[in-house]
Write an enzyme that holds these catalytic residues in place. Structure first.
Site, PDB file in Angstrom:
ATOM      1  N   SER A   1      -2.580 -12.959   3.745  1.00  0.00           N
ATOM      2  CA  SER A   1      -3.040 -12.939   2.270  1.00  0.00           C
ATOM      3  C   SER A   1      -2.062 -13.221   1.449  1.00  0.00           C
ATOM      4  CB  SER A   1      -3.327 -11.441   2.061  1.00  0.00           C
ATOM      5  OG  SER A   1      -2.109 -10.526   2.277  1.00  0.00           O
TER       6      SER A   1
ATOM      7  N   LYS B   1       0.818  -1.358  -0.040  1.00  0.00           N
ATOM      8  CA  LYS B   1       0.218  -0.051  -0.123  1.00  0.00           C
ATOM      9  C   LYS B   1       0.907   1.326   0.012  1.00  0.00           C
ATOM     10  CE  LYS B   1      -3.993  -1.483  -0.352  1.00  0.00           C
ATOM     11  NZ  LYS B   1      -4.862  -1.397  -1.508  1.00  0.00           N
TER      12      LYS B   1
HETATM   13  N1  PMP Z   1      -3.263  -8.025   1.502  1.00  0.00           N
HETATM   14  C1  PMP Z   1      -3.077  -7.261   2.629  1.00  0.00           C
HETATM   15  C2  PMP Z   1      -2.273  -7.499   3.716  1.00  0.00           C
HETATM   16  C3  PMP Z   1      -3.739  -5.748   2.312  1.00  0.00           C
HETATM   17  O1  PMP Z   1      -3.736  -5.028   3.360  1.00  0.00           O
HETATM   18  C4  PMP Z   1      -4.518  -5.737   1.093  1.00  0.00           C
HETATM   19  C5  PMP Z   1      -5.125  -4.485   1.028  1.00  0.00           C
HETATM   20  N2  PMP Z   1      -6.419  -4.479   1.485  1.00  0.00           N
HETATM   21  C6  PMP Z   1      -4.385  -6.603   0.129  1.00  0.00           C
HETATM   22  C7  PMP Z   1      -3.782  -7.764   0.404  1.00  0.00           C
HETATM   23  C8  PMP Z   1      -5.205  -6.542  -1.373  1.00  0.00           C
HETATM   24  O2  PMP Z   1      -4.604  -5.404  -1.853  1.00  0.00           O
HETATM   25  P1  PMP Z   1      -5.553  -4.520  -2.863  1.00  0.00           P
HETATM   26  O3  PMP Z   1      -6.615  -3.725  -2.007  1.00  0.00           O
HETATM   27  O4  PMP Z   1      -4.866  -3.812  -3.914  1.00  0.00           O
HETATM   28  O5  PMP Z   1      -6.525  -5.571  -3.756  1.00  0.00           O
END
Ligand code: PMP
Length: 326
Positions: A274, A46
């Site tokens: 994630s 991010k």
């Molecule tokens: N993994 C984590 C730990 C995140 O904080 C995020 C953002 N919410 C994502 C994956 C997914 O990224 P995006 O919002 O670009 O889909």
């Protein structure tokens, strides 16, 4: 752009150009590579949108130096925006549902931002509503709205996508990435499909999330522990374009957890849930390529590991599955 060869003027110059590293638990002949986004200064993917979106919004006059940026966020976005906001002369306020990790909230606070909590049961929608209320109350305040602002995906189209293609000299067969806002996947996928329209693209969500509804797949809504990806209301996910996606993998928490522990133990990656889900799905896509079930322009799979496990130690991310807290 990150360089390790000369002194840099600002932490913003260390964002991006993250390493792309081979994942070894893969079928032979189909290499898997992961983009390690914890190498960014705020230790997540991010940071890219924090810098990119705020710079563009200042250029466009959506907000001026001295103004305030207010964002509903699960945490990593707040850290990314907080780093960029301070360096670009903006104040920052973040609205965070209570269930998200305390480590992230402490970091936003350390970076000089204000954190406001909303009740867990109101979900991201509650946080979004509160952010807009606050923006109305302040002068020169803007809500970047990572869930609907095309600049989110554009940041990845401009940086993450080209970095992947440069590193692999264009030989990318499949892109597999988790979707929270879907900015990461949409940005990389639009770049990828421009390079080669046959590139296979798979989204990743936790089991219990409803992204699958975008491609008319049956989904049963439920709670999940995997943090940062998934949705309970697809209307919120305005950036997601089903045309750019071949499949959506729903990864059970248990598989994401097992994989994140394996990644640490066997491959030295201290990554969070994630990333575990992304890796499990990337391996499934690689297996389908190996057996010929999926056709790709090149036998390779690229995924993204969005952040590091250190941010979730207090939730017991490395404990047994049952002890890992939501
Ligand atoms: N993994 C984590 C730990 C995140 O904080 C995020 C953002 N919410 C994502 C994956 C997914 O990224 P995006 O919002 O670009 O889909």
């Amino acid at each position: 752009m990150t360089t390790h060869g000369k002194p840099l003027d600002s932490v913003l110059e260390t964002i991006g150009e993250t390493p792309l590293v081979r994942i070894h638990d893969a079928p032979s002949g189909v290499p898997i590579y992961a983009k390690l986004e914890s190498f960014n200064p705020g230790a997540s993917v991010k940071d890219r949108i924090g810098q990119y979106m705020l710079e563009r919004m200042l250029e466009r006059g959506d907000v001026s130096a001295g103004g305030t940026v207010i964002e509903p966020t699960a945490g990593n976005t707040g850290i990314g925006f907080a780093i960029a906001a301070e360096q670009l002369g903006l104040d920052a306020i973040f609205v965070v549902p209570e269930r998200f990790s305390l480590e992230k909230q402490q970091l936003m606070d350390a970076l000089g931002a204000r954190v406001i909590n909303t009740p867990t049961e109101d979900g991201m929608d509650g946080a979004i509503e509160r952010a807009h209320q606050l923006a109305d109350e302040l002068d020169d305040a803007v809500v970047p709205q990572q869930f609907s602002n095309p600049l989110n995906a554009e940041a990845h189209y401009a940086t993450t996508g080209p970095e992947i293609y440069d590193a692999l000299e264009g030989e990318v067969g499949a892109i597999v990435a988790g979707c929270g806002t879907a900015g990461t996947l949409m940005g990389i996928a639009s770049y990828a499909r421009e390079q080669n329209p046959e590139t296979y693209v798979a989204a990743v969500e936790p089991e219990g999330s409803l992204y699958g509804e975008f491609i008319e797949e049956e989904r049963e809504e439920g709670e999940y522990k995997t943090e940062g990806i998934g949705t309970h209301n697809t209307e919120t996910n305005e950036l997601f374009d089903p045309e750019l996606v071949d499949d959506i993998h729903a990864v059970p928490d248990r598989d994401a957890h097992e994989e994140l522990r394996r990644l640490a133990r066997e491959e030295g990656h201290l990554v969070a849930s994630s990333s575990g889900a992304a890796s499990a799905a990337a391996k499934a896509v690689a297996r389908d390529i190996a057996t010929g079930e999926i056709d790709v322009p090149y036998d390779s799979v690229v995924t993204v590991f969005p952040d590091s496990s250190e941010r979730y130690l207090s939730k017991g991310i490395y404990r047994d599955f049952e002890e890992w807290e939501n």
